[in-house]
Scaffold this active site. Structure first.
Site, PDB file in Angstrom:
ATOM      1  N   HIS A 196      -7.898  -0.282  -3.626  1.00 39.18           N
ATOM      2  CA  HIS A 196      -6.782  -1.125  -4.050  1.00 39.18           C
ATOM      3  C   HIS A 196      -7.213  -2.022  -5.213  1.00 39.18           C
ATOM      4  O   HIS A 196      -8.228  -2.694  -5.149  1.00 39.18           O
ATOM      5  CB  HIS A 196      -6.207  -1.959  -2.905  1.00 39.18           C
ATOM      6  N   ASP A 208       0.817  -1.215   0.000  1.00 33.80           N
ATOM      7  CA  ASP A 208       0.000   0.000   0.000  1.00 33.80           C
ATOM      8  C   ASP A 208       0.851   1.266   0.000  1.00 33.80           C
ATOM      9  O   ASP A 208       0.390   2.318  -0.428  1.00 33.80           O
ATOM     10  CB  ASP A 208      -0.907   0.052   1.237  1.00 33.80           C
ATOM     11  N   ASP A 262      -5.571  -4.608  -6.404  1.00 29.72           N
ATOM     12  CA  ASP A 262      -4.954  -5.926  -6.491  1.00 29.72           C
ATOM     13  C   ASP A 262      -5.808  -7.105  -6.027  1.00 29.72           C
ATOM     14  O   ASP A 262      -5.292  -8.218  -5.846  1.00 29.72           O
ATOM     15  CB  ASP A 262      -3.565  -5.932  -5.812  1.00 29.72           C
ATOM     16  N   ASP A 307      -2.757   5.363  -2.479  1.00 31.15           N
ATOM     17  CA  ASP A 307      -2.071   4.197  -1.939  1.00 31.15           C
ATOM     18  C   ASP A 307      -1.442   3.490  -3.139  1.00 31.15           C
ATOM     19  O   ASP A 307      -2.078   3.373  -4.192  1.00 31.15           O
ATOM     20  CB  ASP A 307      -3.055   3.224  -1.271  1.00 31.15           C
TER      21      ASP A 307
END
Ligand code: DAV
Length: 396
Positions: free
Chosen positions: A280, A147, A282, A231
Site C-alpha cells: 500500500h 484497499d 498511502d 489492492d
C-alpha cells in the site's frame, strides 16, 4: 447531406429519425462528453484525486473484524511482534472491536460535521470458512475500504485483492455498489484471481526477515505474476496521472490490467521506493493538493523526478511520534484524509504532522484512531472516496 436525408425520409421515416439522431450525436457528441466531465453533480460517484472537496465517503466498520487465518501471503511478510501476534490470534475475532468502533463513530461524526456524507459497508460473518477449487480460508473485515474500492471518475472498481482472507471482502460493499450503480455510477469488478498456490512465491516459505529483504531488493515479492492482483491502496490518483507500486499485494499484471482498463485518458506510472516490505502506497507517498506531495523519508521514491520536473514540491514528513500501530507501520501518521486542499483529518497524537500541515496553510482536524489503527491503518485506509467536487485534470 440534406438531399440524402430527404430521400431517406421518403423511403423510411423511422430510419430517417434514427440516422438524423446519429448525425446530431456525431456533431455534438464531443461537446456532450465535455459537459459530462464538467457537470459531475449528475452522478453520485465522482473523484479524480486525493484532495478535491470531499462530499461523500465510505467509512469502514470495526464490527465483526477478524485477524486473518494462517496463510503464507500474510505471515511471510511479517516480522517480530507482529508475526507472533498473527500466529497467536490467527482466525480469531479482533479483541477490541467496541473501542475501535467507538473511535470510528467519532471520526464519522467529525466528517459529518465538516459537511461530508458518510456511508458504511455491511458487516459480514467473517468466521465463515469458504472453499474454492484452490484454497480454503475465512475472512477479515469490512474495515478498510481503501484497499478494495478504487474510485476513478464516476467508476467504482472492486479490486481483485491478493490475500485469501480478503477474497470475499467485496460482499460487505455490494449493497453500496448496487445503489451507486442504480443512481448512475459505473461499476466494475476486476478479474477475480484463483489465488491458487501459483500466485504466491514459495521461496518466501520459512524465510527470515533478512532473506525477505533480499528477495524484495531483487524485485521478488510474495505474490508472483501468475494472474493479475492488486489492492486499490497501491494506487495514488492525481487526475490523469495515477501512481502505482508493485508490492506484496499488487503485481505488474494487475497494474497492466488497470492501465488497459482505464485506457488512453490516464497515465499509470509504476513507481518504486526504498521500502523493503511494500504494501500500500498511502503511508509512503501522498499527494495533498496540486503541486504538493508528501513523501516518507524512510521510503524515498526512486522516480520522484516525475514530480520535481513538473514543479511539484516534495515535502518530507516528520517522523511519527505514536508508537502503537500493529498491523501497519507507525508511518500511518501520514495516512491522512484530505477534505479539500485546505483541511485534513490527521491523528490527534501526531503533533509534528500538525505543525507541518499548518506551515502549509492546511487546517488540521484532529481525530484519534489509535485502536482502530490495529485493524489495518488510519484515516486514508479507513475510507474510500465516493464523491469529490472534482474534474478530470492533468497536473503533470
Ligand atoms: O506503512 O505499514 C500502511 C498502509 C496500510 N494501508 C505501512 C502501510
Amino acid at each position: 447531406m440534406a438531399i440524402a436525408a430527404l430521400a431517406q425520409f421518403q423511403r423510411s421515416p423511422s430510419l430517417w429519425i434514427l440516422s438524423t439522431g446519429r448525425f446530431f450525436t456525431h456533431l455534438f457528441g464531443r461537446q456532450n462528453r465535455k459537459l459530462q466531465s464538467t457537470a459531475p453533480d449528475d452522478c453520485p460517484v465522482n473523484s479524480h484525486n486525493e484532495w478535491d472537496h470531499l462530499e461523500e465517503v465510505i467509512v469502514g466498520r470495526a464490527e465483526g473484524a477478524y485477524i486473518p487465518p494462517h496463510s503464507l501471503e500474510v505471515e511471510a511478510i511479517c516480522d517480530g511482534e507482529l508475526l507472533s501476534y498473527y500466529e497467536k490470534h490467527a482466525g480469531q475475532p479482533f479483541a477490541r472491536v467496541a473501542e475501535a468502533e467507538s473511535e470510528v463513530k467519532e471520526f464519522c461524526r467529525v466528517l459529518e460535521h465538516e459537511g461530508v456524507t458518510v456511508r458504511r459497508p455491511d458487516v459480514q460473518d467473517q468466521s465463515f470458512v469458504y472453499s474454492t477449487p484452490d484454497f480454503s480460508s475465512s475472512g477479515m473485515h469490512s474495515a478498510i475500504p481503501r484497499d478494495i474500492i478504487l474510485t476513478v471518475g464516476n467508476e467504482l472498481i472492486e479490486s481483485p485483492m491478493a490475500w485469501r482472507s480478503r477474497f470475499f471482502e467485496y460482499r460487505g460493499y455490494r449493497n453500496l455498489m448496487k445503489e451507486y450503480f442504480q443512481r448512475g455510477a459505473k461499476w466494475t469488478t476486476a478479474p477475480k484471481p484463483f489465488m491458487s498456490d501459483q500466485l504466491y512465491d514459495q521461496d518466501y516459505v520459512g524465510t527470515s526477515a533478512e532473506d525477505r529483504r533480499s528477495l524484495v531488493a531483487k524485485g521478488k515479492f510474495v505474490t508472483t505474476e501468475f494472474e493479475p492482483c492488486f489492492d486499490a491502496a497501491d494506487f495514488m490518483r492525481c487526475g490523469r496521472d495515477i501512481f502505482a507500486q508493485r508490492s506484496h499485494v499488487t503485481n505488474k499484471f494487475g497494474i497492466e490490467w488497470l492501465r488497459r482498463h482505464l485506457g488512453d485518458d490516464y497515465r499509470i506510472h509504476e513507481v518504486s521506493f526504498g521500502d523493503l516490505n511494500p504494501m500500500h502506497i498511502d503511508a509512503t507517498l501522498l499527494a495533498i493538493r496540486p503541486g504538493i506531495v508528501l513523501s516518507n523519508p524512510e521510503r524515498p521514491c526512486h522516480q520522484i523526478d516525475i514530480f520535481e520536473k513538473a514543479g511539484w514540491k516534495v515535502v518530507s514528513v516528520p517522523a511519527p511520534v505514536a508508537d502503537d500501530s500493529w498491523v501497519a507501520s507507525n508511518w500511518i501518521s501520514m495516512n491522512v484524509l484530505m477534505l479539500d486542499e485546505n483541511r485534513v483529518v490527521v491523528s490527534a497524537k501526531e503533533y509534528p504532522m500538525h505543525k507541518m500541515f499548518e506551515s502549509l496553510g492546511i487546517q488540521c482536524i484532529k481525530v484519534d484512531l489509535s485502536v482502530a489503527n490495529e485493524i489495518g491503518g488510519s484515516f486514508h485506509c479507513w475510507t474510500a472516496d465516493v464523491k469529490r467536487k472534482s474534474t478530470l485534470e492533468s497536473y503533470f
